[in-house]
Design an enzyme around this catalytic site. Sequence first.
Site, PDB file in Angstrom:
ATOM      1  N   ASP A  48       0.892  -1.163  -0.231  1.00 24.69           N
ATOM      2  CA  ASP A  48      -0.162   0.035  -0.113  1.00 24.69           C
ATOM      3  C   ASP A  48       0.992   1.142   0.006  1.00 24.69           C
ATOM      4  OD1 ASP A  48      -2.931  -0.856   1.483  1.00 24.69           O
ATOM      5  OD2 ASP A  48      -1.403  -2.213   1.390  1.00 24.69           O
ATOM      6  N   ASP A 126      -6.492   5.660  -4.409  1.00 25.31           N
ATOM      7  CA  ASP A 126      -6.321   4.634  -3.367  1.00 25.31           C
ATOM      8  C   ASP A 126      -5.111   3.690  -3.933  1.00 25.31           C
ATOM      9  OD1 ASP A 126      -6.508   2.262  -1.783  1.00 25.31           O
ATOM     10  OD2 ASP A 126      -8.921   2.236  -1.756  1.00 25.31           O
ATOM     11  N   THR A 131      -7.224  -4.353   0.171  1.00 29.14           N
ATOM     12  CA  THR A 131      -5.935  -4.836   0.793  1.00 29.14           C
ATOM     13  C   THR A 131      -6.144  -6.082   1.483  1.00 29.14           C
ATOM     14  OG1 THR A 131      -5.257  -2.615   1.493  1.00 29.14           O
ATOM     15  CG2 THR A 131      -4.029  -4.555   2.562  1.00 29.14           C
ATOM     16  N   HIS A 217     -17.711  -5.399   5.095  1.00 28.26           N
ATOM     17  CA  HIS A 217     -17.651  -4.087   4.244  1.00 28.26           C
ATOM     18  C   HIS A 217     -19.297  -3.698   3.783  1.00 28.26           C
ATOM     19  CE1 HIS A 217     -13.096  -4.373   3.394  1.00 28.26           C
ATOM     20  NE2 HIS A 217     -13.300  -4.454   4.849  1.00 28.26           N
ATOM     21  N   SER A 240     -12.311  -5.019  -4.087  1.00 30.97           N
ATOM     22  CA  SER A 240     -11.846  -3.624  -4.459  1.00 30.97           C
ATOM     23  C   SER A 240     -12.856  -3.327  -5.825  1.00 30.97           C
ATOM     24  CB  SER A 240     -10.492  -4.128  -5.193  1.00 30.97           C
ATOM     25  OG  SER A 240     -10.363  -4.454  -6.453  1.00 30.97           O
ATOM     26  N   LYS A 243     -15.203  -4.612  -9.307  1.00 31.57           N
ATOM     27  CA  LYS A 243     -16.351  -4.746  -9.237  1.00 31.57           C
ATOM     28  C   LYS A 243     -16.867  -3.739 -10.218  1.00 31.57           C
ATOM     29  CE  LYS A 243     -17.034  -4.568  -4.642  1.00 31.57           C
ATOM     30  NZ  LYS A 243     -15.654  -5.049  -4.261  1.00 31.57           N
ATOM     31  N   ARG A 257     -23.705  -1.712  -3.218  1.00 28.22           N
ATOM     32  CA  ARG A 257     -22.903  -1.829  -1.982  1.00 28.22           C
ATOM     33  C   ARG A 257     -24.131  -0.914  -0.785  1.00 28.22           C
ATOM     34  NH1 ARG A 257     -17.450  -1.975  -1.374  1.00 28.22           N
ATOM     35  NH2 ARG A 257     -16.823  -1.446   0.748  1.00 28.22           N
TER      36      ARG A 257
END
Length: 326
Positions: A48, A126, A131, A217, A240, A243, A257
Amino acid sequence: MDRARDLGCALDAARAACGAVAAVGSPADFGADGVLEKGAAGPLTLADLASQVAAIASLRAAFGPSARFVAEESADEVAAHGGEPLLVRVAEILRASGMAIDAAGVRDALSSGGHEGGSDRFWAIDPLDGTKGYLRGGQFAIAIALVEAGRPVVGVLGLPRLAGSGCDAGSGVLASAVSGSGAHQRSFAGGDAVPIRAREWSSGHPVRLAGSVEKAHSASDALETLVSALGTVDPVRVDSQAKYALVARGDADAYVRRSPSAGYREWIWDHAAGALVATESGCVVTDTLGTPLDFAQGRRLERSTGIVCAPQRLHGALVDTLARGG
Ligand code: AMP
Ligand code: MG
């Protein structure tokens, strides 16, 4: 306004970031020492950090010191969790891969990602979205977007573990979009950019519904039950912003989401690049109430709850279904 240049520089930055992630090596090799737990914010790895430093250095080289960055990682946060030694390791890894940088340069590149956002021009980054997926061997994304007046105008998703479709076979895809100019993908190996289009779902077919792998999430199970009012749901659980790319190229019908906690507001770097790629492929991207996303509200989408991304007809049906489901 030179959008071709903006896109070229965003692609260069994404390639530099993907190269930095590759230089870090596989999570299995760098082991537990290379992972820091940021509490509720989840894990943070050497990859990251290296990715954010490489992306910001690349964009700064192109646009100069006045460029603004709203990026996920910060040197202070790393230090607060005892991660200082990671910064030294990141500098060593980047130096070994040919970048002239020391630990102070790493700290500086990380600190410059702290812009508060708003309606001016900035880059939302990002450096390693997903991650947990990256560590698990799942998908992850390097997401870079140029935002102006609250709207993403250029977006690039580096997807090192996504296989090409409609472009050269092999692993690793860069999906990109420029506002008003459509969405494209190209393979990491090079070759031409290929246009991508989302495909409208037709009633009677299973709804290929993209959602998070991580249960914390997004309330994926409850969501899939709700959407089954439209037809059989074929879940596409992927980590991530991959999608968005899957919907954008017709490999999934929609990405929805819903946060499991009512007060959660999405980070802008989790959506800016992906939402533009999907919009430019023919999707409508809003929150779950059907309200357009406003990226001028700071580092989070303060006025949005969740995400609905799909071509227009399915998007409308999903927003209606979610409204009925409460
Ligand atoms: P995904 O791979 O789709 O599960 O999304 C990964 C992103 O989820 C991370 O980049 C986080 O910013 C975000 N995230 C972390 N915690 C939560 C949460 N409680 N609700 C919604 N998103 C979250
Ligand atoms: Mg993320």
